[in-house]
Design a protein around this motif. Structure first.
Motif, mmCIF file in Angstrom:
data_model
loop_
_atom_site.group_PDB
_atom_site.id
_atom_site.type_symbol
_atom_site.label_atom_id
_atom_site.label_comp_id
_atom_site.label_asym_id
_atom_site.label_seq_id
_atom_site.Cartn_x
_atom_site.Cartn_y
_atom_site.Cartn_z
ATOM 1 N N SER A 146 0.844 -1.197 0.000
ATOM 2 C CA SER A 146 0.000 0.000 0.000
ATOM 3 C C SER A 146 0.879 1.247 0.000
ATOM 4 N N PRO A 147 0.632 2.202 -0.893
ATOM 5 C CA PRO A 147 1.477 3.400 -0.929
ATOM 6 C C PRO A 147 1.109 4.440 0.117
ATOM 7 N N LEU A 148 -0.081 4.324 0.744
ATOM 8 C CA LEU A 148 -0.544 5.372 1.648
ATOM 9 C C LEU A 148 -1.327 4.764 2.803
ATOM 10 N N LEU A 149 -0.913 5.107 4.026
ATOM 11 C CA LEU A 149 -1.586 4.640 5.236
ATOM 12 C C LEU A 149 -1.924 5.818 6.131
ATOM 13 N N LEU A 150 -2.867 5.593 7.027
ATOM 14 C CA LEU A 150 -3.240 6.615 8.000
ATOM 15 C C LEU A 150 -3.124 5.999 9.385
ATOM 16 N N VAL A 151 -2.393 6.671 10.273
ATOM 17 C CA VAL A 151 -2.159 6.183 11.630
ATOM 18 C C VAL A 151 -2.725 7.202 12.615
ATOM 19 N N LEU A 152 -3.515 6.731 13.589
ATOM 20 C CA LEU A 152 -4.149 7.610 14.561
ATOM 21 C C LEU A 152 -3.571 7.338 15.945
ATOM 22 N N ASP A 153 -3.079 8.400 16.573
ATOM 23 C CA ASP A 153 -2.471 8.303 17.897
ATOM 24 C C ASP A 153 -3.502 8.690 18.954
ATOM 25 N N GLN A 154 -4.277 7.714 19.391
ATOM 26 C CA GLN A 154 -5.280 7.875 20.438
ATOM 27 C C GLN A 154 -6.363 8.903 20.087
ATOM 28 N N VAL A 155 -6.897 8.803 18.883
ATOM 29 C CA VAL A 155 -8.086 9.574 18.520
ATOM 30 C C VAL A 155 -9.281 8.806 19.084
ATOM 31 N N THR A 156 -9.964 9.386 20.053
ATOM 32 C CA THR A 156 -10.927 8.636 20.850
ATOM 33 C C THR A 156 -12.367 8.709 20.351
ATOM 34 N N HIS A 182 -7.492 3.677 24.220
ATOM 35 C CA HIS A 182 -7.831 5.072 23.924
ATOM 36 C C HIS A 182 -8.197 5.278 22.451
ATOM 37 N N SER A 183 -8.821 4.269 21.873
ATOM 38 C CA SER A 183 -9.331 4.366 20.502
ATOM 39 C C SER A 183 -10.628 3.571 20.449
ATOM 40 N N PRO A 184 -11.575 3.959 19.604
ATOM 41 C CA PRO A 184 -12.845 3.237 19.551
ATOM 42 C C PRO A 184 -12.699 1.864 18.922
ATOM 43 N N THR A 185 -13.370 0.889 19.525
ATOM 44 C CA THR A 185 -13.428 -0.437 18.926
ATOM 45 C C THR A 185 -14.513 -0.442 17.854
ATOM 46 N N GLU A 186 -14.585 -1.519 17.110
ATOM 47 C CA GLU A 186 -15.626 -1.650 16.088
ATOM 48 C C GLU A 186 -16.995 -1.629 16.768
ATOM 49 N N VAL A 246 0.504 10.359 10.323
ATOM 50 C CA VAL A 246 0.215 10.090 11.722
ATOM 51 C C VAL A 246 -0.461 11.319 12.330
ATOM 52 N N LEU A 247 -1.683 11.140 12.841
ATOM 53 C CA LEU A 247 -2.437 12.244 13.431
ATOM 54 C C LEU A 247 -2.701 11.962 14.901
ATOM 55 N N GLY A 248 -2.644 13.036 15.707
ATOM 56 C CA GLY A 248 -2.816 12.895 17.142
ATOM 57 C C GLY A 248 -4.243 13.086 17.591
ATOM 58 N N SER A 249 -4.453 12.955 18.887
ATOM 59 C CA SER A 249 -5.781 13.021 19.473
ATOM 60 C C SER A 249 -6.377 14.416 19.347
ATOM 61 N N GLU A 250 -7.687 14.485 19.577
ATOM 62 C CA GLU A 250 -8.432 15.721 19.372
ATOM 63 C C GLU A 250 -7.904 16.871 20.232
ATOM 64 N N GLY A 251 -7.470 16.578 21.444
ATOM 65 C CA GLY A 251 -7.037 17.647 22.339
ATOM 66 C C GLY A 251 -5.529 17.785 22.456
ATOM 67 N N LYS A 252 -4.851 16.670 22.727
ATOM 68 C CA LYS A 252 -3.418 16.715 23.035
ATOM 69 C C LYS A 252 -2.517 16.600 21.820
ATOM 70 N N GLY A 253 -3.043 16.169 20.711
ATOM 71 C CA GLY A 253 -2.202 15.976 19.538
ATOM 72 C C GLY A 253 -1.325 14.743 19.687
ATOM 73 N N LEU A 254 -0.195 14.743 19.017
ATOM 74 C CA LEU A 254 0.719 13.604 19.062
ATOM 75 C C LEU A 254 1.389 13.498 20.432
ATOM 76 N N ARG A 255 1.533 12.272 20.912
ATOM 77 C CA ARG A 255 2.286 12.069 22.152
ATOM 78 C C ARG A 255 3.778 12.237 21.884
ATOM 79 N N GLN A 256 4.513 12.527 22.950
ATOM 80 C CA GLN A 256 5.942 12.801 22.806
ATOM 81 C C GLN A 256 6.678 11.618 22.188
ATOM 82 N N LYS A 257 6.375 10.407 22.621
ATOM 83 C CA LYS A 257 7.045 9.227 22.077
ATOM 84 C C LYS A 257 6.775 9.100 20.585
#
Length: 296
Positions: A146-156, A182-186, A246-257
Motif C-alpha cells: 500500500s502506498p498510503l496509510l493513515l495512523v491515529l495516535d489515540q483519537v478517541t 484510547h481508541s474506539p473499537t468496532e 500520523v495524526l494525534g488526538s483531538e485535544g493533546k495531539g501527538l504524544r511525545q514518544k
C-alpha cells in the motif's frame, strides 16, 4: 356544488398514491444525503422516544450491532463479514433493497421500538439493525504494497474516526491504524459515522504505536506526524513512494514518544485566522496532499 368527472381526470386515490410515491423518493434522497454527510442528521433531542431509563444490553466480546440503511447494506455485501441476524421494519426492508432469501441469515420483522430497546432512543437506526461479528484481524505486514496509510495516535471519538475512515477510502489509503487503548473499537456508532467505509478499508488496532511505526519503517514507509508547530509544511516533507500519515488526538495531539519515532513532523499551513482543524478535516487535507505525492 361539485362537478362531475367528465374530463377523464384520474380519481383522487390515484393522486394520493402518486403523492405517496414521491414522498418515498424524497425521503430516500434525504436519507442518502444524510448517510453521505451532505446534510446534518436531526439533533438527538428532537428524536427522543422516552428512553430515559434505557440501559445498554451486555454484549459478548464478539458481538457487534450495526445500524442504518447504508451501513447495514455495506455489511451485508462484505464477504468477510460473519453476520448473525437482521432485524428490520417493513418500511426499512423495502428501502434496504435486498432479497431476504439470499442474505443467508435469519431475518426478523420488528417495530422501531424493538430496535430502540437494543440500541437506545438516540440511535438513528432507520429501522434496521444487524447483529454481526467483528471483522477479521489484519496485520501490518499485509500492507507492504500500500502506498498510503493513515495512523491515529489515540483519537478517541468514534464519530471522528468514522469520518476519517470515509476520507481514507475516498483517497484510496491502504488502512487506518489505531491503538487498542484510547481508541474506539468496532461498533455501531463507528460504523454509522463511517457510512459503509468500515467494510472497505482495514481497521487495524495495535498494542504499541511506537513499535508499529518501527515496523512500518522496515516495510519502507516514510512516517510523517502532523503537528501545528511542525518545522515544515506538509507538502514539502514527503519522501519516498510510501507514506504513512500520523495524526494525534483531538485535544493533546501527538504524544511525545510518537513525535520522537516518526521520520518527520510537518504542519498544515493555513493562511486564515483559524490555525487548527478538527482531526477528521485535517486528515482529509493531508490525505489529498499525500495522494498527489504518491501519484507523482
Amino acid at each position: 356544488m361539485s362537478k362531475d368527472n367528465k374530463s377523464g381526470d384520474k380519481p383522487a386515490n390515484d393522486k394520493s398514491a402518486k403523492d405517496t410515491h414521491y414522498a418515498t423518493l424524497r425521503r430516500a434522497h434525504r436519507d442518502g444525503k444524510r448517510e453521505r454527510g451532505e446534510i446534518p442528521t436531526p439533533a438527538p433531542q428532537k428524536r427522543k422516544r422516552g428512553g430515559d431509563d434505557w440501559k445498554p444490553p451486555a454484549l459478548a466480546p464478539d458481538q457487534v450491532f450495526l445500524y442504518g440503511l447504508h451501513t447495514v447494506r455495506a455489511a451485508l455485501e462484505n464477504p468477510e463479514r460473519k453476520n448473525i441476524k437482521l432485524s428490520v421494519t417493513q418500511n426499512a426492508l423495502a428501502r434496504l433493497e435486498i432479497d431476504p432469501d439470499t442474505i443467508g441469515i435469519p431475518l426478523e420483522m420488528v417495530s422501531p421500538q424493538d430496535i430502540d430497546k437494543v440500541l437506545g432512543p438516540e440511535a438513528i437506526h432507520q429501522g434496521v439493525m444487524l447483529e454481526t461479528r467483528p471483522l477479521p484481524v489484519r496485520r501490518l505486514e499485509a500492507l507492504k504494497n500500500s502506498p498510503l496509510l493513515l495512523v491515529l495516535d489515540q483519537v478517541t471519538d468514534p464519530h471522528n474516526v468514522g469520518a476519517i475512515m470515509r476520507s481514507a477510502v475516498a483517497f484510496n489509503a491502504g488502512a487506518v491504524i489505531t491503538t487498542q487503548r484510547h481508541s474506539p473499537t468496532e461498533s455501531g456508532v463507528l460504523a454509522k459515522s463511517a457510512s459503509g467505509a468500515l467494510e472497505l478499508i482495514p481497521y487495524i488496532q495495535i498494542t504499541n504505536l511506537s513499535d508499529a511505526l518501527g515496523e512500518l519503517h522496515k516495510l519502507g514507509f516514510f512516517t510523517i506526524g502532523l503537528d501545528s508547530e511542525g518545522p515544515a509544511a506538509l507538502e514539502g516533507t514527503f519522501s519516498g513512494d510510501r507514506i504513512a500519515l500520523v495524526l494525534g488526538s483531538e485535544g493533546k495531539g501527538l504524544r511525545q514518544k510518537t513525535r520522537e519515532t516518526v521520520n518527520a513532523l510537518a504542519r498544515l499551513d493555513m493562511p486564515g485566522a483559524i490555525k487548527s482543524l478538527n482531526v477528521s478535516n485535517a486528515a482529509a487535507i493531508a490525505l489529498y496532499a499525500a495522494r498527489l505525492h504518491v501519484k507523482a
